[in-house]
Design a protein around this motif. Structure first.
Motif, PDB file in Angstrom:
ATOM      1  N   ASP A  37       7.182  22.860 -52.362  1.00 46.00           N
ATOM      2  CA  ASP A  37       6.915  24.267 -52.667  1.00 46.00           C
ATOM      3  C   ASP A  37       7.575  25.152 -51.609  1.00 46.00           C
ATOM      4  OD1 ASP A  37       5.327  23.582 -54.829  1.00 46.00           O
ATOM      5  OD2 ASP A  37       3.428  24.136 -53.876  1.00 46.00           O
ATOM      6  N   TYR A  38       7.877  26.382 -52.004  1.00 44.81           N
ATOM      7  CA  TYR A  38       8.515  27.330 -51.099  1.00 44.81           C
ATOM      8  C   TYR A  38       7.526  28.361 -50.591  1.00 44.81           C
ATOM      9  CZ  TYR A  38      13.064  25.549 -52.424  1.00 44.81           C
ATOM     10  OH  TYR A  38      14.142  24.742 -52.611  1.00 44.81           O
ATOM     11  N   TYR A  39       7.666  28.675 -49.312  1.00 43.86           N
ATOM     12  CA  TYR A  39       6.972  29.835 -48.750  1.00 43.86           C
ATOM     13  C   TYR A  39       7.781  31.081 -49.097  1.00 43.86           C
ATOM     14  CZ  TYR A  39       5.024  33.044 -45.321  1.00 43.86           C
ATOM     15  OH  TYR A  39       4.458  34.127 -44.713  1.00 43.86           O
ATOM     16  N   ILE A  40       9.104  30.957 -48.984  1.00 44.78           N
ATOM     17  CA  ILE A  40      10.017  32.028 -49.395  1.00 44.78           C
ATOM     18  C   ILE A  40      11.366  31.410 -49.740  1.00 44.78           C
ATOM     19  CG2 ILE A  40      10.860  32.575 -47.068  1.00 44.78           C
ATOM     20  CD1 ILE A  40      10.698  35.611 -48.114  1.00 44.78           C
ATOM     21  N   LYS A  41      12.072  32.041 -50.684  1.00 42.56           N
ATOM     22  CA  LYS A  41      13.381  31.561 -51.113  1.00 42.56           C
ATOM     23  C   LYS A  41      14.460  32.585 -50.778  1.00 42.56           C
ATOM     24  CE  LYS A  41      11.928  28.877 -55.123  1.00 42.56           C
ATOM     25  NZ  LYS A  41      12.058  28.747 -56.578  1.00 42.56           N
ATOM     26  N   GLU A  42      15.668  32.081 -50.655  1.00 43.22           N
ATOM     27  CA  GLU A  42      16.835  32.938 -50.450  1.00 43.22           C
ATOM     28  C   GLU A  42      16.845  34.042 -51.507  1.00 43.22           C
ATOM     29  OE1 GLU A  42      21.715  32.563 -50.439  1.00 43.22           O
ATOM     30  OE2 GLU A  42      20.488  30.809 -50.826  1.00 43.22           O
ATOM     31  N   ASN A  47       7.593  39.461 -46.563  1.00 42.06           N
ATOM     32  CA  ASN A  47       6.634  40.492 -46.170  1.00 42.06           C
ATOM     33  C   ASN A  47       5.397  39.913 -45.516  1.00 42.06           C
ATOM     34  OD1 ASN A  47       8.054  42.808 -47.116  1.00 42.06           O
ATOM     35  ND2 ASN A  47       7.615  42.117 -49.190  1.00 42.06           N
ATOM     36  N   SER A  48       5.551  38.747 -44.857  1.00 44.47           N
ATOM     37  CA  SER A  48       4.389  38.131 -44.220  1.00 44.47           C
ATOM     38  C   SER A  48       4.836  37.164 -43.133  1.00 44.47           C
ATOM     39  CB  SER A  48       3.538  37.399 -45.257  1.00 44.47           C
ATOM     40  OG  SER A  48       4.286  36.357 -45.858  1.00 44.47           O
ATOM     41  N   VAL A  49       3.855  36.780 -42.344  1.00 42.31           N
ATOM     42  CA  VAL A  49       4.010  35.747 -41.322  1.00 42.31           C
ATOM     43  C   VAL A  49       2.972  34.693 -41.668  1.00 42.31           C
ATOM     44  CG1 VAL A  49       3.718  35.216 -38.869  1.00 42.31           C
ATOM     45  CG2 VAL A  49       4.747  37.384 -39.560  1.00 42.31           C
ATOM     46  N   CYS A  50       3.301  33.432 -41.438  1.00 42.60           N
ATOM     47  CA  CYS A  50       2.294  32.403 -41.674  1.00 42.60           C
ATOM     48  C   CYS A  50       2.040  31.610 -40.397  1.00 42.60           C
ATOM     49  CB  CYS A  50       2.693  31.479 -42.816  1.00 42.60           C
ATOM     50  SG  CYS A  50       4.103  30.406 -42.494  1.00 42.60           S
ATOM     51  N   PHE A  51       0.859  31.071 -40.324  1.00 42.27           N
ATOM     52  CA  PHE A  51       0.473  30.167 -39.252  1.00 42.27           C
ATOM     53  C   PHE A  51       0.267  28.811 -39.905  1.00 42.27           C
ATOM     54  CE2 PHE A  51      -2.800  28.048 -36.666  1.00 42.27           C
ATOM     55  CZ  PHE A  51      -2.171  28.071 -35.426  1.00 42.27           C
ATOM     56  N   LEU A  57       6.971  22.596 -42.355  1.00 39.64           N
ATOM     57  CA  LEU A  57       7.886  23.457 -43.100  1.00 39.64           C
ATOM     58  C   LEU A  57       9.294  23.231 -42.576  1.00 39.64           C
ATOM     59  CD1 LEU A  57       6.096  26.942 -43.086  1.00 39.64           C
ATOM     60  CD2 LEU A  57       6.328  25.398 -45.025  1.00 39.64           C
ATOM     61  N   ARG A  58      10.247  23.339 -43.458  1.00 37.44           N
ATOM     62  CA  ARG A  58      11.636  23.328 -42.999  1.00 37.44           C
ATOM     63  C   ARG A  58      12.292  24.628 -43.413  1.00 37.44           C
ATOM     64  NH1 ARG A  58      16.288  21.166 -46.309  1.00 37.44           N
ATOM     65  NH2 ARG A  58      15.645  21.416 -48.459  1.00 37.44           N
ATOM     66  N   SER A  59      13.185  25.103 -42.562  1.00 35.76           N
ATOM     67  CA  SER A  59      13.986  26.282 -42.864  1.00 35.76           C
ATOM     68  C   SER A  59      15.400  25.779 -43.110  1.00 35.76           C
ATOM     69  CB  SER A  59      13.981  27.254 -41.690  1.00 35.76           C
ATOM     70  OG  SER A  59      12.668  27.660 -41.394  1.00 35.76           O
ATOM     71  N   THR A  92      16.267  37.703 -47.603  1.00 38.38           N
ATOM     72  CA  THR A  92      16.580  36.640 -46.659  1.00 38.38           C
ATOM     73  C   THR A  92      17.695  35.742 -47.193  1.00 38.38           C
ATOM     74  OG1 THR A  92      15.648  34.864 -45.322  1.00 38.38           O
ATOM     75  CG2 THR A  92      14.811  35.055 -47.561  1.00 38.38           C
ATOM     76  N   GLN A  93      18.379  35.084 -46.270  1.00 37.93           N
ATOM     77  CA  GLN A  93      19.406  34.108 -46.635  1.00 37.93           C
ATOM     78  C   GLN A  93      18.880  32.687 -46.486  1.00 37.93           C
ATOM     79  OE1 GLN A  93      22.831  34.957 -44.219  1.00 37.93           O
ATOM     80  NE2 GLN A  93      23.241  36.875 -45.252  1.00 37.93           N
TER      81      GLN A  93
END
Length: 192
Positions: A37-42, A47-51, A57-59, A92-93
């Protein structure tokens, strides 16, 4: 208790009061990402920060040739965001994806802004986090440019031994800047 983990982490900064921390915890939204699953996609705006409470997670980004390049792995008890998108409000990229089931506490940007208006401690905290992110980025650049793959692997084993078995070989190889074949040779040589 997930809020206790976050509370203890925030206390280590020695910036925030108990009231500041309690306000932060009240605003945090629990979220579970399943593997892949994605936290965010390209292309999205972050609009958030996660702990990260648990999981990994991988970027990564996709190169012009279409290669998937993992450049960051976030381990538990760390903050993560598509930071430049978070700051600028632009798309984001990068992609932030769960390597395994991952438990997060998510703090929306507008909540962070409200906290900053209630206490100047939050401005100091955000400054420290930004400085830490810069230092980590600089270390990563120096490590990639100034050391060989074996040294990078040994450092990762030293700092995060219990997580290595949970990171797929292709992501680990990309993160270390080597081919999967080269990584297999390094792993055989340094069986810990």
């Amino acid at each position: 208790m997930e809020s206790e983990v976050l509370k203890n982490t925030l206390k280590t900064y020695n910036i925030l009061t108990d009231d500041d921390i309690d306000a932060f915890i009240r605003l945090a939204i629990p979220k579970t990402l399943q593997k892949s699953d994605y936290y965010i996609k390209e292309g999205e705006v972050c609009n958030s920060v996660c702990f990260v409470l648990s999981g990994l997670l991988r970027s990564y980004y996709i190169t012009e040739k279409g290669d998937d390049m993992t450049y960051c792995i976030t381990f538990p008890h760390n903050f993560m965001s598509a930071y430049s998108s978070f700051l600028t409000g632009q798309a984001t990229q990068e992609n932030l994806q769960a390597i395994q089931t991952t438990e997060l506490l998510v703090i929306p940007k507008d909540h962070m802004e409200k906290l900053s208006q209630t206490s100047s401690n939050w401005i100091q905290f955000q400054k420290v986090i930004a400085e830490q992110q810069y230092i980590e980025l600089e270390k990563r650049i120096f490590l990639l440019q100034g050391s060989n793959a074996t040294k990078r692997y040994v450092e990762l084993v030293k700092n995060h031994p219990s997580y290595l078995q949970n990171i797929p070989l292709q992501y680990l190889a990309s993160y270390l800047g080597v081919t999967q074949r080269h990584l297999s040779r390094i792993r055989k040589e340094f069986a810990f």
